[in-house]
Design a protein around this motif. Structure first.
Motif, PDB file in Angstrom:
ATOM      1  N   ILE A  78       0.820  -1.109   0.204  1.00 50.58           N
ATOM      2  CA  ILE A  78      -0.177  -0.723   0.300  1.00 50.58           C
ATOM      3  C   ILE A  78       1.271   1.377   0.052  1.00 50.58           C
ATOM      4  O   ILE A  78       0.745   1.927  -0.860  1.00 50.58           O
ATOM      5  CB  ILE A  78      -0.621   0.036   1.355  1.00 50.58           C
ATOM      6  N   VAL A  79       2.036   1.762   1.017  1.00 48.67           N
ATOM      7  CA  VAL A  79       2.595   2.352   1.395  1.00 48.67           C
ATOM      8  C   VAL A  79       3.234   2.638   0.214  1.00 48.67           C
ATOM      9  O   VAL A  79       4.269   4.114  -0.563  1.00 48.67           O
ATOM     10  CB  VAL A  79       3.062   2.256   2.222  1.00 48.67           C
ATOM     11  N   ARG A  80       4.098   2.457  -0.720  1.00 49.01           N
ATOM     12  CA  ARG A  80       4.964   1.829  -1.114  1.00 49.01           C
ATOM     13  C   ARG A  80       5.793   1.682  -2.729  1.00 49.01           C
ATOM     14  O   ARG A  80       5.978   2.237  -3.785  1.00 49.01           O
ATOM     15  CB  ARG A  80       6.290   0.338  -0.783  1.00 49.01           C
ATOM     16  N   ALA A  81       4.494   0.599  -2.817  1.00 53.21           N
ATOM     17  CA  ALA A  81       4.465  -0.099  -4.518  1.00 53.21           C
ATOM     18  C   ALA A  81       4.111   1.431  -5.567  1.00 53.21           C
ATOM     19  O   ALA A  81       4.926   1.433  -6.667  1.00 53.21           O
ATOM     20  CB  ALA A  81       3.326  -0.624  -4.323  1.00 53.21           C
ATOM     21  N   PRO A  82       2.726   1.867  -5.498  1.00 52.20           N
ATOM     22  CA  PRO A  82       2.433   3.345  -6.254  1.00 52.20           C
ATOM     23  C   PRO A  82       3.769   3.346  -6.858  1.00 52.20           C
ATOM     24  O   PRO A  82       4.146   3.925  -7.636  1.00 52.20           O
ATOM     25  CB  PRO A  82       1.117   3.334  -5.857  1.00 52.20           C
ATOM     26  N   LEU A 113      17.363  -7.941  -8.836  1.00 53.43           N
ATOM     27  CA  LEU A 113      17.988  -7.834  -7.910  1.00 53.43           C
ATOM     28  C   LEU A 113      17.222  -7.003  -6.354  1.00 53.43           C
ATOM     29  O   LEU A 113      16.989  -6.097  -6.915  1.00 53.43           O
ATOM     30  CB  LEU A 113      19.170  -7.558  -7.733  1.00 53.43           C
ATOM     31  N   GLY A 114      17.078  -7.448  -5.665  1.00 52.93           N
ATOM     32  CA  GLY A 114      16.644  -7.106  -4.508  1.00 52.93           C
ATOM     33  C   GLY A 114      14.811  -7.014  -4.411  1.00 52.93           C
ATOM     34  O   GLY A 114      13.906  -5.898  -4.862  1.00 52.93           O
ATOM     35  N   ALA A 115      14.077  -7.662  -5.402  1.00 53.20           N
ATOM     36  CA  ALA A 115      12.647  -7.787  -5.875  1.00 53.20           C
ATOM     37  C   ALA A 115      12.220  -7.006  -5.160  1.00 53.20           C
ATOM     38  O   ALA A 115      11.232  -6.506  -5.416  1.00 53.20           O
ATOM     39  CB  ALA A 115      13.135  -8.888  -6.501  1.00 53.20           C
ATOM     40  N   SER A 127      15.949  -1.651  -7.591  1.00 50.65           N
ATOM     41  CA  SER A 127      15.244  -0.941  -7.146  1.00 50.65           C
ATOM     42  C   SER A 127      15.265  -0.643  -5.337  1.00 50.65           C
ATOM     43  O   SER A 127      14.939  -1.910  -4.484  1.00 50.65           O
ATOM     44  CB  SER A 127      13.841  -1.569  -7.813  1.00 50.65           C
ATOM     45  N   TYR A 128      16.018   0.285  -5.090  1.00 48.25           N
ATOM     46  CA  TYR A 128      15.426   0.458  -4.025  1.00 48.25           C
ATOM     47  C   TYR A 128      16.046  -0.797  -2.855  1.00 48.25           C
ATOM     48  O   TYR A 128      15.434  -0.860  -2.007  1.00 48.25           O
ATOM     49  CB  TYR A 128      13.466   1.041  -3.507  1.00 48.25           C
ATOM     50  N   ALA A 129      17.252  -1.204  -3.511  1.00 47.59           N
ATOM     51  CA  ALA A 129      17.886  -2.248  -2.478  1.00 47.59           C
ATOM     52  C   ALA A 129      19.339  -1.066  -2.203  1.00 47.59           C
ATOM     53  O   ALA A 129      19.610  -1.846  -0.904  1.00 47.59           O
ATOM     54  CB  ALA A 129      17.890  -3.107  -3.746  1.00 47.59           C
ATOM     55  N   VAL A 135      20.409  -1.111 -14.674  1.00 47.59           N
ATOM     56  CA  VAL A 135      19.064  -0.051 -14.464  1.00 47.59           C
ATOM     57  C   VAL A 135      18.945  -0.120 -12.164  1.00 47.59           C
ATOM     58  O   VAL A 135      18.461  -0.755 -11.946  1.00 47.59           O
ATOM     59  CB  VAL A 135      18.089   0.450 -14.923  1.00 47.59           C
ATOM     60  N   ILE A 136      19.499   0.968 -12.212  1.00 46.95           N
ATOM     61  CA  ILE A 136      19.863   1.115 -10.338  1.00 46.95           C
ATOM     62  C   ILE A 136      19.069   2.472  -9.789  1.00 46.95           C
ATOM     63  O   ILE A 136      19.230   3.900 -10.222  1.00 46.95           O
ATOM     64  CB  ILE A 136      21.064   1.576  -9.628  1.00 46.95           C
ATOM     65  N   VAL A 137      17.889   2.375  -9.035  1.00 47.97           N
ATOM     66  CA  VAL A 137      16.325   3.310  -8.841  1.00 47.97           C
ATOM     67  C   VAL A 137      17.158   3.172  -7.339  1.00 47.97           C
ATOM     68  O   VAL A 137      16.825   2.193  -6.863  1.00 47.97           O
ATOM     69  CB  VAL A 137      15.513   2.776  -8.761  1.00 47.97           C
ATOM     70  N   GLU A 138      17.176   4.686  -7.480  1.00 46.39           N
ATOM     71  CA  GLU A 138      17.344   5.130  -5.733  1.00 46.39           C
ATOM     72  C   GLU A 138      16.374   6.336  -5.139  1.00 46.39           C
ATOM     73  O   GLU A 138      16.105   6.920  -5.963  1.00 46.39           O
ATOM     74  CB  GLU A 138      18.472   5.589  -4.946  1.00 46.39           C
ATOM     75  N   PRO A 139      15.921   6.543  -3.979  1.00 44.16           N
ATOM     76  CA  PRO A 139      14.933   7.044  -3.454  1.00 44.16           C
ATOM     77  C   PRO A 139      16.158   8.369  -3.606  1.00 44.16           C
ATOM     78  O   PRO A 139      17.344   8.296  -3.436  1.00 44.16           O
ATOM     79  CB  PRO A 139      14.359   6.669  -2.421  1.00 44.16           C
TER      80      PRO A 139
END
Length: 206
Positions: free
Chosen positions: A59-63, A91-93, A167-169, A196-200
């Motif tokens: 709920i909090v993170r997925a969207p 990775l870190g799925a 992603s976010y890992a 591809v590396i995605v971070e906040p």
């Protein structure tokens, strides 16, 4: 950006099994955890999540996570219109949110491998992928239970994945482990592929 209807429905079904009070409390715990940027997974957040926390994560993170990864993959397609992603490594799925975005973005996917250490998250992600029918019958989806430290140590050398996503890992790892994981992920990426590396980020730190 809203989640595709199939994923939203699958998440709603999974979340409905958790009592509302437990879900609210778990969501507050997770929100506090993500606000505390001084704490990493290696500094005390190693415990397995509860079922309520996993549901709250959806709920909090997925969207927001889905939107961020979709935006990055869209940028990749814009910059490399010839790029094809037949084999994907996530990775870190977690529950597989980056995979959801990749399957929505690329029609040519034939194989996805998701690496996640939390058995409950992997089970939840498998349930959501199955329920959403997001992957065509020709797409082979395989889950591997492993934390990123173990994966980096044992990762095969052949660079065989067209798209490797973290992603976010990465930000949850200490520096020396982070370096080893990125190095192993790069080695797993095909010569004409993409890592591809995605971070906040924030306006001040990004």
């Amino acid at each position: 950006m809203h989640l595709p209807e199939a994923y939203a429905a699958a998440i709603e079904a999974a979340v409905s099994r958790i009592p509302g009070r437990d879900l609210t409390r778990a969501a507050e715990t997770l929100s506090a955890r993500y606000r505390d940027v001084s704490v990493s997974m290696d500094a005390g957040l190693d415990r397995p999540l509860t079922d309520a926390e996993r549901a709250a994560y959806l709920i909090v993170r997925a969207p927001a996570t889905f939107a961020a990864v979709t935006a990055v993959l869209g940028e990749l397609r814009e910059r490399r219109p010839e790029f094809t992603a037949r084999r994907i490594l996530d990775l870190g799925a977690g529950p597989g949110i980056a995979t959801w975005a990749a399957l929505a973005m690329f029609d040519e996917v034939t194989e996805v491998t998701l690496v996640e250490r939390d058995r409950g998250f992997a089970a939840l992600g498998r349930e959501i992928l199955d329920a959403s029918a997001s992957a065509a019958d020709t797409t082979a989806i395989r889950w591997k239970q492993s934390d990123l430290r173990e994966w980096a140590r044992d990762a095969p050398n052949p660079a065989s994945y067209d798209l490797v996503v973290i992603s976010y890992a990465i930000g949850e790892l200490i520096a020396d482990v982070r370096g080893r994981v990125i190095d192993a992920a790069w080695r797993a990426t095909a010569a004409d592929g993409a890592l591809v590396i995605v971070e906040p980020g924030t306006p001040r730190h990004f």
